[in-house]
Enzyme design. Sequence first.
Site, short mmCIF file in Angstrom:
data_model
loop_
_atom_site.label_atom_id
_atom_site.label_comp_id
_atom_site.label_asym_id
_atom_site.label_seq_id
_atom_site.Cartn_x
_atom_site.Cartn_y
_atom_site.Cartn_z
N HIS A 155 0.81 -1.24 0.00
CA HIS A 155 0.00 0.00 0.00
C HIS A 155 0.83 1.27 0.00
O HIS A 155 0.28 2.37 -0.13
CB HIS A 155 -1.01 -0.01 1.15
CG HIS A 155 -0.46 0.23 2.51
ND1 HIS A 155 -0.50 1.45 3.12
CD2 HIS A 155 0.14 -0.61 3.39
CE1 HIS A 155 0.04 1.35 4.34
NE2 HIS A 155 0.43 0.10 4.51
N CYS A 187 0.37 8.73 18.61
CA CYS A 187 -0.72 8.76 19.56
C CYS A 187 -0.55 7.60 20.53
O CYS A 187 -0.70 6.45 20.16
CB CYS A 187 -2.04 8.62 18.81
SG CYS A 187 -3.21 9.83 19.32
#
Length: 387
Positions: A201, A325
């Site tokens: 990807h 995060c």
Amino acid sequence: MDRIYFDHSATTQVLPEVLETMLPCFTKFYGNASEPHTPGNEAFELLLKSRDTIASVINAKPEEIIFTSGGTESDNLAIKGVAEAYKKKGNHIITSSIEHPAVGNTCKYLEKVGYDVTYIPVDKNGVVNPKDVENAINSKTTLISIMHANNVVGSIQPIEEIGEIAKKRGIIFHTDAVQSFGTLKIDIEKLNVDLLSMSSHKLHGPKGVGALYKRKRVKITPLMHGGEHERGKRAGTENIPGIVGFAKAVEIAISEIDEKAKKLKELREYLVKGVLEEIDDVIYLGHPENRLPGHVSFAIKYVEGESIVLGLDNKRVAISSGSACASMKLEPSHVLLAMGIAPEIAQGSIRISMGRGNTEEEVNYFLEVLPPIVKRLREMSPLYPGK
Ligand code: PLP
């Protein structure tokens, strides 16, 4: 202006030609490649052809390619696979302090189950020194894993030299080439690598598919047990549409590799010059030349990278920040901290990763909208001395 996508290091759009190649694999060539009947053989032929494509572009043999679900699985299979298979020989692994979590967290897991891991530091440009790798080797070292190009700052690592050291000392060498495969030319012999991770990807192929190159003589213990797929190294019915799309994307990427690198490098230099001219107190991160062609990373002082990402998103421009995060809290990137960037400066990092479709016009728009966003954020910051 349409939405501008400057986040190709995160993922890329599937090319129409890739999608077109994949579609018949869902409806016409849907056979199970392990079955001896005609539909099975048709799927098997597609699998063979795709394997040949991937192998040939990195100068490997087809039987040295193991299809996986992507970069994360390839990294896990390489590292856990070698660690387990050579456990009797030793329990020491060398990696760097700037790896993607797919490598970094795999190594941390191995530490928990009894392996010793050395994390090699990097210089201020985010580059590993091969001498440090050599000095870290001990009698129990079985594996060295150093990434080819860094995802946060784009710096390219001295893989050839590290590979030479590994070869001389008889140690298996893995590189995570997820960011570089399809962008930089890769020859596994020149790079002296035994294992190399790839992901579809990142190069305009579908998500959920990738590959691990494994030199024939290197042993790995599989992560998954089941059927004899992928020579017993990765059980599970092969994802033929994904694999076929991956191979098509690789074919296209390789056919335009030089032209794309040249164009992206020009755009990169243009963007960097513009940002450094327009905005004060900016640090250009990563190696200034030896880096991925379309990859730019800055630390913009007195602002939060995440706020810039949101400000730009409002202007229809997609970039990313260097923050990770963790537990609902934005932590500065471990890569920037390893490069010696102070945490409060690392918080202001952004990454612009350009790809094949990006244009100078888009860079001009970016250079027009970024400075007012930074100015507004700095005006709100209690730390900004320039108010
Ligand atoms: N390694 C690097 C350097 C990456 O940049 C990424 C993805 O961002 C991965 C591994 C994980 O690849 P995947 O998303 O295919 O699991």
